[in-house]
Design a protein around this motif. Structure first.
Motif, short mmCIF file in Angstrom:
data_model
loop_
_atom_site.label_atom_id
_atom_site.label_comp_id
_atom_site.label_asym_id
_atom_site.label_seq_id
_atom_site.Cartn_x
_atom_site.Cartn_y
_atom_site.Cartn_z
N LEU A 157 0.79 -1.21 0.04
CA LEU A 157 0.08 -0.11 0.05
C LEU A 157 0.84 1.28 -0.01
O LEU A 157 0.52 2.22 -0.63
N GLU A 164 8.34 8.20 -2.83
CA GLU A 164 8.32 9.12 -1.58
C GLU A 164 7.63 8.60 -0.40
O GLU A 164 7.95 9.01 0.83
N THR A 165 6.71 7.65 -0.63
CA THR A 165 5.77 7.23 0.43
C THR A 165 6.45 5.78 1.02
O THR A 165 5.91 5.07 1.95
N ALA A 166 7.21 4.99 -0.02
CA ALA A 166 7.44 3.52 0.16
C ALA A 166 7.98 3.42 1.56
O ALA A 166 9.05 4.25 1.88
N GLN A 167 7.60 2.59 2.23
CA GLN A 167 8.26 2.34 3.51
C GLN A 167 7.79 1.10 4.11
O GLN A 167 6.50 0.58 3.87
N LEU A 221 -1.45 4.48 5.96
CA LEU A 221 -0.11 4.22 6.50
C LEU A 221 0.70 5.57 6.90
O LEU A 221 0.49 6.77 6.09
N PRO A 223 3.35 8.52 7.39
CA PRO A 223 4.53 8.79 6.89
C PRO A 223 5.77 8.61 7.85
O PRO A 223 5.47 8.75 9.28
N LEU A 224 6.80 8.40 7.54
CA LEU A 224 7.98 8.33 8.36
C LEU A 224 8.31 9.65 8.80
O LEU A 224 9.21 10.30 7.77
N ALA A 225 7.79 10.52 9.81
CA ALA A 225 7.95 11.61 9.82
C ALA A 225 9.42 12.09 10.29
O ALA A 225 9.90 13.40 10.03
N PRO A 227 13.39 11.78 10.16
CA PRO A 227 14.39 11.62 9.30
C PRO A 227 15.32 10.35 9.68
O PRO A 227 15.54 9.45 9.19
N GLN A 230 14.27 6.93 8.52
CA GLN A 230 14.58 6.45 7.14
C GLN A 230 15.99 5.88 7.26
O GLN A 230 16.77 6.37 6.61
N HIS A 231 16.12 4.73 7.75
CA HIS A 231 17.33 4.12 8.06
C HIS A 231 17.29 2.64 8.01
O HIS A 231 16.22 1.99 8.25
#
Lengths: 374, 607
Positions: A157, A164-167, A221, A223-225, A227, A230-231
């Protein structure tokens, strides 16, 4: 029954082909088929437009593939299970969900409802003894299938918004709960198959219901607010911790269930029907849990050092996880020093249950820290 | 004699402590960690004195364990236990007896080969009455003991090295936690310490900002900066280029640098200042800078503006109407300034330079607030089809053009009727337009309330509003026609929506307070980067210790230590081979393994 000679012939040929006595360059044919087919499916999935995966992500995916291959080589039932999951995921990806009938099974909420229904059915069968145990075990396995599909479809999803939103769905409370549920369900199947008391299914039943109640509020879902999220360490630390907590929780549940048994666990002997002793189960779960908890803490602290500038912070979740680690090291010390089994170890593991719930969810309620579920 | 008894007493005491060690360790662990969990919230910093005390005590306890049990475990690891006899082997719960079918030397060799194949370490001892084969496997289990406990010592030592204790004993070697500010063309070596009021630490090298860039796509938040800097090390006589980013710290000579924040160091702003509430639409082009002040003469009197901050990129999240997913948008550069009004009031403003989508329309956002602790109240100025603010400014200027207003109002009122009454109506409408320009329809309504009774007010308000809207629309049509888009006219749905939004924005201008609109043409970005500087002398001790614990615990849990003995008797019990084994606490698993092993041994020793 109608005779179908051509069908029987094909069936015999297939059986011959996959029999353990058939080998390809010294390897069992069935193993070769397993490795080749799963690898091909994985590679096909990777080619379905997940080009934005970083090198570390790809390494993780291939690590997962190797792990699944190893699992499949260990057990026939796992082999079929993994194959079903990966094949369904592949179909789901090819069909591009939206319009196809797959959305009634693979969309996150649909998968969650199917999961809850199958778990409920299986638990009812086990607790009320309305059917053979094998049927209930199979139904639990179907429940696990929907847990995995639910997790994968949540991940898929996030791709809808592109790179940009894939997580990976490891940030929201709902996703963490789903992962815990999956691990606990897998362990429940393992325990039920080894004739551990059927009451062991109760936590899974409760969690499935809880997850179902959660659905209406968590459609999208988050967002990975931050930073720091994002690791690549997110993909190592969070699963390690969550799986560790789920495994240790199941160790405690096994301890509770063992109290319902009339005979003393310390004096049980291994039965011949593949049954597993409570103290054996507890020890295996405790060992696995402590090792995973250590990995989770180690990766988490390394990540904290990279992202927050320090590995030991005045952070309530970290303090709680450390307290938990020392607590279970104490339990392990007890076992290594005094030997496996025994009432003290059971109570030690049962005592860990409230501590586990507190560390996972209670700390967020009572304290403000950097570990925030979205 | 007395000395010997003292020694015995000490040994007894040590043994007693060690016997109770599991309990002691457990209590300390639970107590210590419970306090850690509680105090980590209540005290700033994690190293209060009791933590150092607790760690020291813990190290001592673990060393005590190593001293007490280490020798035993080491002996278990390296010694083959060659003193066993046939009697002791037969006393083992797991043992097997065979008859000697070949020469004992040959059979012992075959057994050795078989056991080596199983991964056992083997030793053969030739004795008077026969041959003893002693084998053991699973040394990793015993190594695990040393790894885990040694790791625990390392881990605690790492924590002690990073604690306040070492900083107090040897400040130069101890922990450092501070912030260094970097600017282009300026060399910095001063670290502002986090603890301690205004204390500074001088780095043994100098840092200079080379470049700062925002990495990633729109998803990346504002903190996602990457800093490239030059490090001038005079002591080592070299200069290196280092890059620091979020999640990507760099280390140099034991100092770790982390990206912390980016602020402005006086960015040069090339701006256009549009006067509002004015019929003339002419912008003042000028150059300003962040932290600089500018005076302006406006329709409301002199205003002083101080530019506080500038951001080259503003990322916001929006919910996509079709998918329901959150998407990221860049609102472009953002200006933050304070304005001192003629009446002495200080207002804080924020202006976004790119239009923001809302319900399918685009608006330029500008916020105002009285205090920095308050939330902004936003003014939504509609963007024209070109995505510019020009049409709104032209419309606004036209609304303040008295000549044009006079003409349009007179046309609206018409030429019929009594001239005095018509003139009065024209004047009233012009007054209402002025009121609207400064405070919106609410001010018009308030004014009308003075002329009529409350019963008749709604009717009068509706009539006046209709007239005013008619006037405004005529003016708006003229503005649109002047844009040379006469073919489209002002009748397209976009133009009608724009008209409504422009009226709303005009009505809000009065509350906005600032009689100016600032537009950014260009900028010369001058950032200042704050880097977190850390020195953690115990970090690698800690992680090495943690890794050793992980390896040690895994080895202890997943590797089993087991021993096997074979006795090839050629003495009084001539012709017998005895085999026995023990698997420590893993009795069940070893029993299974032993039964398989003896089968293989038996077949291996067949001639």
């Amino acid at each position: 029954m109608m005779q179908l000679p051509w069908f029987n012939q094909i069936s015999v040929r297939i059986r011959q082909f996959v029999s353990p006595y058939q080998t390809v360059y010294g390897f069992e044919t069935v193993h070769v088929i397993w490795v080749v087919s799963l690898s091909a499916l994985f590679i096909s999935i990777l080619q379905q437009g997940v080009a934005w995966l970083t090198a570390a992500d790809v390494a993780l995916v291939y690590g997962l593939l190797l792990g699944l291959l190893w699992f499949g080589l260990q057990s026939g039932i796992l082999r079929w299970f993994v194959w079903a999951v990966v094949l369904t995921a592949w179909f789901g990806l090819v069909m591009k969900d939206g319009e196809s009938v797959w959305r009634y099974f693979l969309a996150p909420d649909a998968a969650a409802i199917w999961m809850a229904l199958t778990i409920l059915g299986a638990c009812a069968m086990l607790l009320y003894r309305t059917a053979r145990q094998e049927a209930a075990e199979s139904l639990l396995l179907v429940g696990l299938f929907f847990v995995v599909m639910g997790f994968l479809s949540r991940w898929h999803l996030s791709w809808a918004g592109g790179v940009e939103t894939a997580q990976i769905p490891l940030v929201a409370k709902r996703d963490i709960l789903l992962l815990i549920l999956g691990v606990m369900l897998g362990l429940t199947i393992y325990l039920v198959q080894r004739r551990v008391h059927h009451l062991v299914v109760i936590p899974v039943l409760l969690l499935a219901g809880f997850h179902l109640l959660w659905l209406p509020d968590t459609a999208g879902l988050p967002p990975l607010a931050q930073p720091v999220l994002q690791h690549v360490w997110l993909k190592l630390h969070v699963p390690a911790m969550v799986i560790a907590l789920a495994v240790l929780f199941m160790a405690g549940v096994t301890g509770v269930v063992s109290l319902f048994q009339a005979e003393s666990p310390a004096h049980e002997t291994k039965s011949g029907d593949g049954g597993l002793h409570y103290h054996d189960a507890m020890n295996r779960l405790l060992s696995l849990g402590v090792v995973l908890l250590s990995i989770g803490l180690l990766t988490g602290m390394w990540w904290a050092d990279l992202a927050w500038g320090d590995y030991l912070l005045p952070e309530p979740k970290l303090a709680g996880a450390l307290a938990l680690w020392f607590y279970y090291l104490g339990a392990l010390h007890q076992r290594l020093q005094k030997g496996a089994g025994g009432q003290a170890q059971i109570w030690w593991l049962i005592g860990g249950l409230p501590l586990l719930v507190f560390v996972l969810f209670g700390i967020d309620v009572l304290f403000v820290g950097r570990h925030l579920f979205i | 004699m007395r000395e010997q008894s003292d020694q015995t007493g000490f040994r007894l005491m040590v043994r007693r402590i060690c016997r109770r060690l599991t309990v002691v360790q457990t209590v300390l662990t639970l107590f210590g960690l419970l306090v850690l969990a509680l105090f980590s919230q209540l005290l700033p910093g994690y190293e209060p004195w009791w933590l150092s005390f607790f760690l020291t005590l813990f190290v001592c306890l673990v060393i005590l364990v190593l001293m007490r049990y280490g020798r035993v475990v080491w002996r278990d690891l390296v010694r083959f236990r060659c003193a066993v006899t046939a009697g002791s082997i037969s006393a083992l719960p797991l043992h097997r007896k065979w008859s000697l079918t070949s020469p004992p030397g040959w059979m012992a060799e075959q057994a050795r080969h078989c056991l080596v194949g199983y991964g056992y370490r083997v030793r053969l001892i030739y004795r008077q009455g026969g041959i003893l084969l002693s084998a053991m496997r699973g040394g990793a289990n015993r190594c695990g003991f040393f790894l885990a406990h040694g790791g625990l010592v390392l881990l605690c030592l790492g924590l002690l090295l990073d604690s306040r204790l070492l900083t107090q004993i040897a400040p130069a070697a101890g922990r450092l936690d501070g912030v260094v500010q970097l600017q282009t063309d300026v060399k910095s070596d001063q670290v502002q310490l986090v603890a301690g009021a205004g204390e500074q630490f001088v780095l043994p090298f100098q840092l200079e900002l080379q470049q700062i860039s925002l990495v990633g796509g729109l998803r990346r938040m504002q903190e996602q900066y990457r800093t490239r800097m030059l490090l001038h090390d005079v002591q080592r006589n070299h200069t290196v280029q280092l890059t620091v980013g979020t999640n990507q710290p760099v280390s140099y000579r034991g100092f770790d640098f982390y990206q912390q924040a980016v602020s402005d160091a006086g960015t040069i702003l090339h701006i256009r200042v549009w006067p509002l509430f004015h019929a003339r639409m002419a912008a003042l082009k000028q150059t300003a800078a962040v932290y600089a002040e500018r005076h302006y003469q406006t329709s409301r009197g002199p205003i002083l503006i101080r530019f506080n901050d500038f951001n080259p990129k503003t990322i916001v999240t929006e919910q996509d109407a079709s998918t329901g997913l959150r998407v990221y948008r860049n609102l472009g550069p953002r200006l933050d300034f304070n304005a001192a009004m003629p009446d002495g009031q200080q207002l804080n403003y924020i202006m976004y330079m790119l239009p923001f989508a809302q319900q399918g329309r685009y608006f330029f956002l500008s916020g105002v607030r009285d205090e920095t602790s308050e939330l902004f109240h936003y003014l939504h100025i509609p963007a024209d089809p070109e995505g510019e603010i020009t049409r709104f400014l032209r419309f606004h200027a036209a609304l303040n053009d008295q000549v044009l207003l006079n003409e349009v109002v007179r046309n609206t009122v018409g030429r019929s009727g009594e001239s005095a009454a018509r003139e009065s109506m024209i004047q009233n409408l012009l007054k209402m337009i002025e009121l609207f320009n400064h405070a919106g329809f609410s001010a018009v309504e308030q004014e009308l309330a003075n002329y009529t009774t409350p019963e008749k007010l709604p009717g009068l308000v509706a009539l006046t509003t209709k007239l005013l809207r008619n006037v405004f629309y005529q003016i708006y049509e003229k503005v649109v026609q002047e844009e040379e888009r006469a073919t489209a006219g002002a009748g397209s749905s976009f133009d009608i929506r724009f008209f409504e939004d422009a009226l709303t924005a005009t009505a809000g201008l009065g509350r906005f307070g600032l009689p100016l609109f600032i537009q950014l043409d260009d900028f010369e970005y001058k950032p200042a980067v704050q880097l977190q500087v850390k020195k953690k002398p115990g970090k690698y001790w800690f992680f090495s210790g943690a890794l050793l614990i992980l390896l040690g615990v895994s080895a202890m849990l997943y590797s089993r230590h087991r021993r096997v003995w074979l006795w090839f008797d050629n003495g009084y019990e001539k012709g017998m081979v005895l085999c026995g084994g023990m698997g420590g606490r893993h009795k069940v698993e070893f029993a299974e393994e032993f039964s398989v092993l003896v089968q293989h041994l038996e077949s291996a020793m067949q001639p």
